[in-house]
Design an enzyme around this catalytic site. Sequence first.
Site, short mmCIF file in Angstrom:
data_model
loop_
_atom_site.label_atom_id
_atom_site.label_comp_id
_atom_site.label_asym_id
_atom_site.label_seq_id
_atom_site.Cartn_x
_atom_site.Cartn_y
_atom_site.Cartn_z
N ALA A 183 0.84 -1.20 0.00
CA ALA A 183 0.00 0.00 0.00
C ALA A 183 0.87 1.24 0.00
CB ALA A 183 -0.93 0.00 1.22
N ALA A 187 -2.42 4.41 -3.97
CA ALA A 187 -3.00 3.14 -4.41
C ALA A 187 -2.53 2.01 -3.53
CB ALA A 187 -2.63 2.87 -5.87
N GLN A 188 -3.21 0.87 -3.65
CA GLN A 188 -2.74 -0.34 -3.00
C GLN A 188 -2.87 -1.51 -3.98
OE1 GLN A 188 -5.42 0.03 0.36
NE2 GLN A 188 -6.50 -1.84 -0.20
N VAL A 189 -2.16 -2.58 -3.68
CA VAL A 189 -2.07 -3.69 -4.62
C VAL A 189 -2.61 -4.97 -3.99
CG1 VAL A 189 -0.51 -5.08 -6.04
CG2 VAL A 189 -0.05 -2.66 -5.69
N ASP A 335 11.57 7.09 -10.89
CA ASP A 335 11.31 6.68 -9.51
C ASP A 335 12.03 5.38 -9.17
OD1 ASP A 335 10.18 7.04 -7.05
OD2 ASP A 335 8.21 6.25 -7.58
#
Length: 534
Positions: A183, A187-189, A335
């Site tokens: 997370a 967003a989270q996965v 990133d």
Amino acid sequence: MRTGIFKFPAKAKTRLYLVACAGAATATGVSFHAFNPNSPSLSYDSFLRSSIFPEKILTVSHGVIRSSRAIYTIACTVVDYKYSLYGLPIDSYEYLQKLSEVHSRSAKRIQNLCEANKGFYVKAGQFVVSLRQVPKEYSSTLSSLQDQTAPCDFKAIKKVLISNLGQDLSEIFLSLDEQPIAAASIAQVHRGTLKDQQEVAIKVQYPGLENQMKLDTSIMSFLSKCIEWFFPEYRFEWLVSEFVETISLELDFIQEAKNSERTAKNFKSNDMVWVPYIFWELTTRQVLTMEFCRGCKVDDVEFLKEMGINPIKVARALVEVYAEMIFIHGFVHGDPHPGNILVSPEGRYGFSLVLLDHGIYKQLDEGFRLDYCELWKALILLDSKKIQQLGECFGVGKYARYFPLIFTGRTIDSKSPLGRGMSSDEKRNLKQELRSLQMEDISSFMESLPPEFLIILRTDGLLRSILRKLGASQRVRLLAYAKCALYGLSLRSNPQSDFPVKAALSRLKTNISYLHLRLVLECLSSLLLLAPQS
């Protein structure tokens, strides 16, 4: 480039970091938790999501509270700087000591603000940490924001999935874990299995983020203008603009998927790189579905050694991949923190790099790419005249003399061997020179840089941090950059040659130039070591 799901030895399974797709990685990394659905953050989120108030009203009320916190925090910080430093001579020791104290107090206030407001404020704090140009008091304090990633309740996530995928989830997935595996601030996965037994990772954007972003970034811009009004030499509009552009890119998962596929294409002939496959039929602006990946974080030295993988080789492979992005492709992953780069113990050379989170990319202008290649050639050879000339091209003028310091750790008139730091005399002279610089100089320098330079500075800073953790010397990075810079320059005269012989000759010419450059560097290093010390 290869695709597929790797199988690991049984003994390694307890050490794996399971990171899904371009997932929940933020500016400083993915956080892994044993998520508790009864945690305060979750119950608070659940209450807000399930309340009787319409979402727009909740967004506005949240915005007022968050904005009030931000304005109060910045007001306190401005007062602290204004009165703590009042009347102190800028070049005095007492001023520098007080300034460090105020930096520490202010960084703590901003840390508390980010933790209270969460979301984009945490993201902004992480973004600041990734920049090497901020005072060390801020970077060290705000680095704790890496782990400020409380997950969203699955009921809200499920609504986003259904509204985006347009059908009942049981018709798509054989299984879907309700607990997220990672997370972050936007967003989270979740891990799932499709009907055909394919393991996937589903990155789901938190609901209401776009409206929240508009309000939060407007407040940030307003506050930066307020700071500039009180302290004209402290100008941060360039930082806010860069952050807004960055976060806008991250909110569009379709663009992220396109970036992922373009990167896969760029490295299709490189067996060292693996980019997860995109499932387009299950991808929208708010939902991104990719094949599930297993691997360890790139800076997990202990795990790498357990698997018999040399960390220095990983460092060399990593920096070569990013050098190729910058100097040759001109399409840069902005990133590269450890959570976005995994190491798999399978591959032609004993391991491979898995590149994740393709939300933040920058397409370099061709003219800029070539000038940047020229800059690195000049930096390696310490061609001060060429560095100053390129500084004019980049719009920084007199500040170009600090390019060698920023990128190679040497002064523009340094006599030290490349990658071996500065002599005591050079450090003493540099310290004296830097004392004459004011915040006005730093603001002017950062404002003058082309937009491409900001993402390169950030990317380079993150890479250097990883290389240090892997135990690699700075020369690994410098030589990789030099080689790719020379090859990048060769593309100017041979853009995309369709003639194999011509392409082979171009590569040979580049390799000879690189070997010549290395020979010059080694000779200079040897002569300097043999020279009598004054």
